[in-house]
Motif scaffolding. Structure first.
Motif, PDB file in Angstrom:
ATOM      1  N   ILE A 154       0.840  -1.200   0.000  1.00  0.00           N
ATOM      2  CA  ILE A 154       0.000   0.000   0.000  1.00  0.00           C
ATOM      3  C   ILE A 154       0.880   1.258   0.000  1.00  0.00           C
ATOM      4  O   ILE A 154       0.657   2.208  -0.745  1.00  0.00           O
ATOM      5  N   SER A 155       1.962   1.207   0.814  1.00  0.00           N
ATOM      6  CA  SER A 155       2.859   2.374   0.889  1.00  0.00           C
ATOM      7  C   SER A 155       3.611   2.566  -0.427  1.00  0.00           C
ATOM      8  O   SER A 155       3.919   3.685  -0.830  1.00  0.00           O
ATOM      9  N   LYS A 156       3.886   1.471  -1.129  1.00  0.00           N
ATOM     10  CA  LYS A 156       4.586   1.576  -2.412  1.00  0.00           C
ATOM     11  C   LYS A 156       3.640   2.129  -3.491  1.00  0.00           C
ATOM     12  O   LYS A 156       4.024   2.978  -4.293  1.00  0.00           O
ATOM     13  N   LEU A 157       2.383   1.667  -3.488  1.00  0.00           N
ATOM     14  CA  LEU A 157       1.431   2.188  -4.484  1.00  0.00           C
ATOM     15  C   LEU A 157       1.172   3.675  -4.238  1.00  0.00           C
ATOM     16  O   LEU A 157       1.226   4.501  -5.154  1.00  0.00           O
ATOM     17  N   ALA A 158       0.956   4.023  -2.961  1.00  0.00           N
ATOM     18  CA  ALA A 158       0.730   5.445  -2.624  1.00  0.00           C
ATOM     19  C   ALA A 158       1.970   6.265  -2.958  1.00  0.00           C
ATOM     20  O   ALA A 158       1.887   7.361  -3.522  1.00  0.00           O
ATOM     21  N   GLY A 159       3.141   5.710  -2.662  1.00  0.00           N
ATOM     22  CA  GLY A 159       4.392   6.423  -2.948  1.00  0.00           C
ATOM     23  C   GLY A 159       4.566   6.682  -4.429  1.00  0.00           C
ATOM     24  O   GLY A 159       5.015   7.752  -4.847  1.00  0.00           O
ATOM     25  N   GLU A 160       4.155   5.706  -5.267  1.00  0.00           N
ATOM     26  CA  GLU A 160       4.237   5.899  -6.719  1.00  0.00           C
ATOM     27  C   GLU A 160       3.369   7.080  -7.150  1.00  0.00           C
ATOM     28  O   GLU A 160       3.766   7.906  -7.985  1.00  0.00           O
ATOM     29  N   ARG A 161       2.152   7.144  -6.549  1.00  0.00           N
ATOM     30  CA  ARG A 161       1.232   8.221  -6.893  1.00  0.00           C
ATOM     31  C   ARG A 161       1.830   9.581  -6.502  1.00  0.00           C
ATOM     32  O   ARG A 161       1.740  10.537  -7.254  1.00  0.00           O
ATOM     33  N   TRP A 162       2.480   9.637  -5.327  1.00  0.00           N
ATOM     34  CA  TRP A 162       3.104  10.889  -4.861  1.00  0.00           C
ATOM     35  C   TRP A 162       4.274  11.275  -5.763  1.00  0.00           C
ATOM     36  O   TRP A 162       4.454  12.439  -6.107  1.00  0.00           O
ATOM     37  N   CYS A 163       5.071  10.291  -6.178  1.00  0.00           N
ATOM     38  CA  CYS A 163       6.218  10.615  -7.050  1.00  0.00           C
ATOM     39  C   CYS A 163       5.723  11.240  -8.356  1.00  0.00           C
ATOM     40  O   CYS A 163       6.227  12.272  -8.806  1.00  0.00           O
ATOM     41  N   GLU A 164       4.690  10.638  -8.929  1.00  0.00           N
ATOM     42  CA  GLU A 164       4.154  11.172 -10.197  1.00  0.00           C
ATOM     43  C   GLU A 164       3.569  12.572  -9.961  1.00  0.00           C
ATOM     44  O   GLU A 164       3.736  13.487 -10.774  1.00  0.00           O
ATOM     45  N   TYR A 165       2.936  12.760  -8.802  1.00  0.00           N
ATOM     46  CA  TYR A 165       2.342  14.060  -8.459  1.00  0.00           C
ATOM     47  C   TYR A 165       3.437  15.129  -8.331  1.00  0.00           C
ATOM     48  O   TYR A 165       3.322  16.215  -8.917  1.00  0.00           O
ATOM     49  N   TYR A 166       4.523  14.816  -7.639  1.00  0.00           N
ATOM     50  CA  TYR A 166       5.600  15.816  -7.464  1.00  0.00           C
ATOM     51  C   TYR A 166       6.277  16.117  -8.800  1.00  0.00           C
ATOM     52  O   TYR A 166       6.777  17.215  -9.038  1.00  0.00           O
ATOM     53  N   HIS A 167       6.265  15.132  -9.695  1.00  0.00           N
ATOM     54  CA  HIS A 167       6.849  15.415 -11.015  1.00  0.00           C
ATOM     55  C   HIS A 167       5.925  16.306 -11.828  1.00  0.00           C
ATOM     56  O   HIS A 167       6.341  17.306 -12.407  1.00  0.00           O
ATOM     57  N   GLN A 168       4.636  15.960 -11.836  1.00  0.00           N
ATOM     58  CA  GLN A 168       3.679  16.714 -12.664  1.00  0.00           C
ATOM     59  C   GLN A 168       3.450  18.125 -12.115  1.00  0.00           C
ATOM     60  O   GLN A 168       3.422  19.101 -12.847  1.00  0.00           O
ATOM     61  N   LYS A 169       3.355  18.221 -10.775  1.00  0.00           N
ATOM     62  CA  LYS A 169       2.961  19.506 -10.183  1.00  0.00           C
ATOM     63  C   LYS A 169       4.162  20.429  -9.950  1.00  0.00           C
ATOM     64  O   LYS A 169       4.073  21.635 -10.155  1.00  0.00           O
ATOM     65  N   TYR A 170       5.312  19.826  -9.556  1.00  0.00           N
ATOM     66  CA  TYR A 170       6.466  20.673  -9.187  1.00  0.00           C
ATOM     67  C   TYR A 170       7.673  20.430 -10.094  1.00  0.00           C
ATOM     68  O   TYR A 170       8.746  20.960  -9.856  1.00  0.00           O
ATOM     69  N   ASN A 171       7.488  19.552 -11.084  1.00  0.00           N
ATOM     70  CA  ASN A 171       8.565  19.277 -12.039  1.00  0.00           C
ATOM     71  C   ASN A 171       9.810  18.667 -11.372  1.00  0.00           C
ATOM     72  O   ASN A 171      10.938  18.865 -11.823  1.00  0.00           O
ATOM     73  N   LEU A 172       9.599  17.965 -10.243  1.00  0.00           N
ATOM     74  CA  LEU A 172      10.725  17.286  -9.579  1.00  0.00           C
ATOM     75  C   LEU A 172      11.097  16.066 -10.426  1.00  0.00           C
ATOM     76  O   LEU A 172      10.213  15.313 -10.839  1.00  0.00           O
ATOM     77  N   ASP A 173      12.378  15.887 -10.701  1.00  0.00           N
ATOM     78  CA  ASP A 173      12.829  14.753 -11.508  1.00  0.00           C
ATOM     79  C   ASP A 173      13.037  13.549 -10.578  1.00  0.00           C
ATOM     80  O   ASP A 173      14.149  13.243 -10.175  1.00  0.00           O
TER      81      ASP A 173
END
Ligand code: VAH
Length: 311
Positions: free
Chosen positions: A142-161
């Motif tokens: 669950i933490s890995k699936l949620a973490g994946e969603r957060w990583c994609e969010y930080y990339h899309q919203k803040y352009n974090l690589d």
């Protein structure tokens, strides 16, 4: 400078060595909550860092202004089920803390591992695709699936690589695995050499996707070195090495130790976890985007493990 958070773990130990070979020992800071139990080859800087302690994290980012950060600190599947709240706290808040400090300190690239544990009982079992139903039923998953969603969010919203790989079970001999469900495939080699026998906590036909550590480290560095414009997956890349069952692994070991005896322990809680995971993975996105190609099949992995553990 590169920070490796969770540098003492099964992956961290080898990632620190590989990154130091690539970038120079003093460029890679090993960070963990305890010093390595043995001196890592080409030792370099070490910092006591708990990724849940924002003051220590901030001081470490302030001191090193890292260009890359690798976050490997986590509780794995089996341990996580014994400490669900700690697993969620460490795996989730550790990631969110690192993502925020990476933004604040303009870290150029962040690496965070997901896992095939992010799939669940209703995910397709064979050649599990990059995109499909994902209903993990362990806290770790669950933490890995949620973490994946957060990583994609930080990339899309803040352009974090931020870049990520869904690791299969990792097989290595240098550092012990940290309480996972796939650990049987590491312990079996130690017991085979010591006792010429092993009792597997996963049943004979439990097929799981696995990857030799040298391949995992190679793939991680290849992903991090790939041009940003080639990266089309910002959740986490499927990655496949070799899938096998305990029976198949036992047969391969017998090519080296003909009298090796493989037994089975019933009703281990890790069986239910393994049953919820895929048997094999489709990694066509990693192949297409950054030319992923594993070097170790079951035969080569078995030879490597036995030869290195014999020493
Ligand atoms: C575990 N080795 O067993 C880890 C990994 C796919 C397995 O996530 O929890």
């Amino acid at each position: 400078t590169i920070l490796v958070l969770g540098s003492n773990g099964q992956i961290g130990t080898e990632l620190v060595t590989a990154l130091r070979e690539a970038y120079g020992s003093n460029q890679v800071v090993a960070c963990d909550i305890r010093r390595p139990d043995y001196e890592i080859k080409n030792a370099g800087p070490f910092e006591f860092v708990n990724v849940l302690d924002k003051d220590i994290l901030k001081a470490t980012f302030e001191k090193y202004k890292p260009t890359q950060v690798y976050l490997l600190a986590a509780l794995l599947s089996a341990t996580g089920e014994q400490n669900p709240k700690l697993a969620w706290d460490l795996n989730m808040n550790g990631l969110l803390n690192v993502l925020d400090f990476a933004l604040a300190y303009r870290t150029a690239k962040v690496y965070w591992p997901s896992s095939i544990a992010a799939f669940g009982p209703n995910s397709p079992k064979n050649n599990t695709p990059q995109f499909c139903t994902m209903d993990p039923n362990t806290v770790y998953g669950i933490s890995k699936l949620a973490g994946e969603r957060w990583c994609e969010y930080y990339h899309q919203k803040y352009n974090l690589d931020v870049r990520s790989i869904r690791y299969p079970g990792l097989i290595s001999w240098k550092a012990a695995p940290g309480g996972g469900t796939t650990d049987y495939a590491v312990h079996i080699f130690h017991d085979a050499l010591m006792k010429n026998s092993y009792n597997s906590f996963l049943s004979a036909e439990t097929e799981l996707p696995m990857l030799y550590m040298d391949d995992a480290i190679k793939g991680t560095i290849e992903l991090m070195d790939a041009p940003a414009e080639n990266i089309t997956i910002r959740s986490s890349y499927n990655l496949a090495g070799v899938s096998f069952t305990p029976e198949q692994l036992g047969a391969e070991i017998r090519k080296h130790l003909p009298d090796f005896k493989l037994g089975y322990v019933e009703n281990d809680p890790r069986q239910a976890i393994a049953n919820s995971w895929p048997g094999s993975i489709d990694d066509s996105y990693a192949v297409k985007d950054w030319n992923w190609k594993p070097q170790f099949d079951l035969a080569k992995m078995t030879t490597e493990m036995l030869n290195n553990l014999k020493k």
